[in-house]
Design an enzyme around this catalytic site. Structure first.
Site, PDB file in Angstrom:
ATOM      1  N   ASN A   7       0.866  -1.170   0.000  1.00 46.17           N
ATOM      2  CA  ASN A   7       0.000   0.000   0.000  1.00 46.17           C
ATOM      3  C   ASN A   7       0.904   1.222   0.000  1.00 46.17           C
ATOM      4  O   ASN A   7       1.549   1.533   1.003  1.00 46.17           O
ATOM      5  CB  ASN A   7      -0.928   0.001   1.225  1.00 46.17           C
ATOM      6  CG  ASN A   7      -1.821   1.222   1.281  1.00 46.17           C
ATOM      7  OD1 ASN A   7      -1.413   2.333   0.952  1.00 46.17           O
ATOM      8  ND2 ASN A   7      -3.053   1.037   1.735  1.00 46.17           N
ATOM      9  N   GLU A  34      -3.879   1.805  -2.990  1.00 50.42           N
ATOM     10  CA  GLU A  34      -4.108   3.189  -2.576  1.00 50.42           C
ATOM     11  C   GLU A  34      -3.203   4.138  -3.363  1.00 50.42           C
ATOM     12  O   GLU A  34      -2.507   4.978  -2.793  1.00 50.42           O
ATOM     13  CB  GLU A  34      -3.923   3.349  -1.061  1.00 50.42           C
ATOM     14  CG  GLU A  34      -4.741   4.505  -0.507  1.00 50.42           C
ATOM     15  CD  GLU A  34      -4.714   4.630   1.012  1.00 50.42           C
ATOM     16  OE1 GLU A  34      -5.308   5.590   1.505  1.00 50.42           O
ATOM     17  OE2 GLU A  34      -4.109   3.770   1.685  1.00 50.42           O
ATOM     18  N   ASP A 150      -3.813  -4.842   0.754  1.00 50.46           N
ATOM     19  CA  ASP A 150      -4.174  -4.287   2.046  1.00 50.46           C
ATOM     20  C   ASP A 150      -5.588  -4.756   2.346  1.00 50.46           C
ATOM     21  O   ASP A 150      -6.555  -4.262   1.787  1.00 50.46           O
ATOM     22  CB  ASP A 150      -4.093  -2.751   1.978  1.00 50.46           C
ATOM     23  CG  ASP A 150      -4.529  -2.081   3.272  1.00 50.46           C
ATOM     24  OD1 ASP A 150      -4.879  -2.807   4.232  1.00 50.46           O
ATOM     25  OD2 ASP A 150      -4.544  -0.842   3.319  1.00 50.46           O
ATOM     26  N   ASN A 152      -7.011  -4.564   5.321  1.00 52.35           N
ATOM     27  CA  ASN A 152      -7.609  -3.837   6.438  1.00 52.35           C
ATOM     28  C   ASN A 152      -8.262  -4.802   7.433  1.00 52.35           C
ATOM     29  O   ASN A 152      -9.340  -4.556   7.966  1.00 52.35           O
ATOM     30  CB  ASN A 152      -8.619  -2.800   5.939  1.00 52.35           C
ATOM     31  CG  ASN A 152      -7.959  -1.461   5.646  1.00 52.35           C
ATOM     32  OD1 ASN A 152      -7.195  -0.955   6.452  1.00 52.35           O
ATOM     33  ND2 ASN A 152      -8.240  -0.905   4.467  1.00 52.35           N
ATOM     34  N   ASP A 221      -1.613  -6.224   5.889  1.00 47.93           N
ATOM     35  CA  ASP A 221      -1.308  -6.499   4.479  1.00 47.93           C
ATOM     36  C   ASP A 221      -0.949  -7.970   4.359  1.00 47.93           C
ATOM     37  O   ASP A 221      -0.050  -8.453   5.054  1.00 47.93           O
ATOM     38  CB  ASP A 221      -0.150  -5.623   4.004  1.00 47.93           C
ATOM     39  CG  ASP A 221      -0.447  -4.138   4.191  1.00 47.93           C
ATOM     40  OD1 ASP A 221      -0.957  -3.521   3.253  1.00 47.93           O
ATOM     41  OD2 ASP A 221      -0.191  -3.622   5.306  1.00 47.93           O
ATOM     42  N   ASP A 250       2.643   4.727   5.204  1.00 49.30           N
ATOM     43  CA  ASP A 250       2.458   4.152   6.533  1.00 49.30           C
ATOM     44  C   ASP A 250       2.410   2.630   6.498  1.00 49.30           C
ATOM     45  O   ASP A 250       2.357   1.984   7.544  1.00 49.30           O
ATOM     46  CB  ASP A 250       1.215   4.723   7.227  1.00 49.30           C
ATOM     47  CG  ASP A 250       0.015   4.871   6.315  1.00 49.30           C
ATOM     48  OD1 ASP A 250       0.071   4.394   5.169  1.00 49.30           O
ATOM     49  OD2 ASP A 250      -0.993   5.475   6.742  1.00 49.30           O
ATOM     50  N   HIS A 251       2.444   2.047   5.303  1.00 49.41           N
ATOM     51  CA  HIS A 251       2.556   0.597   5.110  1.00 49.41           C
ATOM     52  C   HIS A 251       3.948   0.260   4.568  1.00 49.41           C
ATOM     53  O   HIS A 251       4.635   1.123   4.014  1.00 49.41           O
ATOM     54  CB  HIS A 251       1.538   0.092   4.092  1.00 49.41           C
ATOM     55  CG  HIS A 251       0.109   0.265   4.490  1.00 49.41           C
ATOM     56  ND1 HIS A 251      -0.702  -0.794   4.831  1.00 49.41           N
ATOM     57  CD2 HIS A 251      -0.672   1.366   4.568  1.00 49.41           C
ATOM     58  CE1 HIS A 251      -1.918  -0.354   5.096  1.00 49.41           C
ATOM     59  NE2 HIS A 251      -1.927   0.950   4.943  1.00 49.41           N
TER      60      HIS A 251
END
Length: 260
Positions: A7, A34, A150, A152, A221, A250-251
């Site tokens: 991501n 994303e 990802d 989530n 992930d 942030d991933h």
């Protein structure tokens, strides 16, 4: 063969990090999520220069997935079946030819779903049900298949730094985890857990409150493998290094090696 998922949290802001990591890790296929741009705005040239074929299913400012492959695409299918009114760009499926036959890749950016109790959470659970139906149909082909992205979803308490703080979050709600288990129970293998059993191995750290420095992360992930892909699994690793780079996502990437 190396297959990665990452991501990127905005390809325009992260193009330098993406190309730097691709040069270092040199995956044969990379699934990006994303990307936050329309197809025409995706920097395909930078990746083509590195030897990748590129296919994008984008959306202005939000969501969006992209596939990079050193092998040409035989088939590409954007958008997850099951809801003709769903306009969010979260799914890109492709088939490539490999020495042993074919390899199918499902690149997903599963809805976040927060806050629970809203339409966003209803959408998340419905999307997971649609994904399960698609995967169930594809498993009948009995071919190596990877669902990458990802999700989530925090699968288990050992996949989050403080489980008690996340009990009411859409990523860790019992309904979310049940949907994830139902997907895996179709016969899939969580590649990371097939190779590692240690807790506190994370793929995401929030930008706030020093989460990266304190290692307060989540494993959301995932790379899920069909039986035919799981039989060929050689290794699976999370690469945390890019989280410490300048202007990071942030991933971080997660990478598998398959003997195909």
């Amino acid at each position: 063969m190396k297959i990665a998922s990452w991501n990127i949290n905005g390809i325009k802001a992260r193009i330098d990090a993406a190309t730097t990591w691709l040069k270092q890790a040199n995956p044969d296929i990379a699934c990006l999520q994303e990307i936050k741009c329309v197809d025409e705005a995706f920097p395909s040239f930078e990746f083509e220069t590195l030897g990748y074929h590129v296919h994008v299913h984008g959306q202005k400012g939000f969501n969006g997935v992209a596939l990079l492959s050193k092998l040409p695409f035989d088939e590409v299918t954007p958008r997850l079946a099951g809801d003709p009114d769903d306009v969010q760009s979260r799914y890109l499926e492709a088939v490539v030819s490999v020495p042993s036959g074919v390899l199918r890749i499902l690149n997903i950016y599963l809805p976040n779903g927060n806050p629970p109790g809203t339409d966003k959470y209803v959408y998340k659970l419905a999307w997971m049900s649609r994904l399960r139906e698609r995967v169930k149909a594809l498993l009948a082909y009995e071919e190596p298949m990877i669902i990458a992205g990802d999700f989530n979803v925090i699968p288990a308490p050992e996949d989050v730094y403080n489980p008690s703080a996340w009990t009411e979050d859409a990523l860790f709600r019992p309904e979310t985890r049940a949907q994830f288990r139902a997907l895996v129970n179709l016969g899939l293998t969580d590649a990371f857990r097939a190779c590692h059993d240690e807790p506190n191995s994370f793929t995401f750290w929030d930008y706030q409150a020093g989460a990266w420095q304190k290692n307060q992360g989540l494993r959301i992930d995932h790379l899920l493998l069909s039986p035919q892909a799981a039989d060929r699994l050689q290794a699976c690793e999370i690469d945390p290094a890019p989280r410490g780079w300048e202007k990071p996502s942030d991933h971080v990437p997660i990478l598998i090696e398959l003997n195909v």
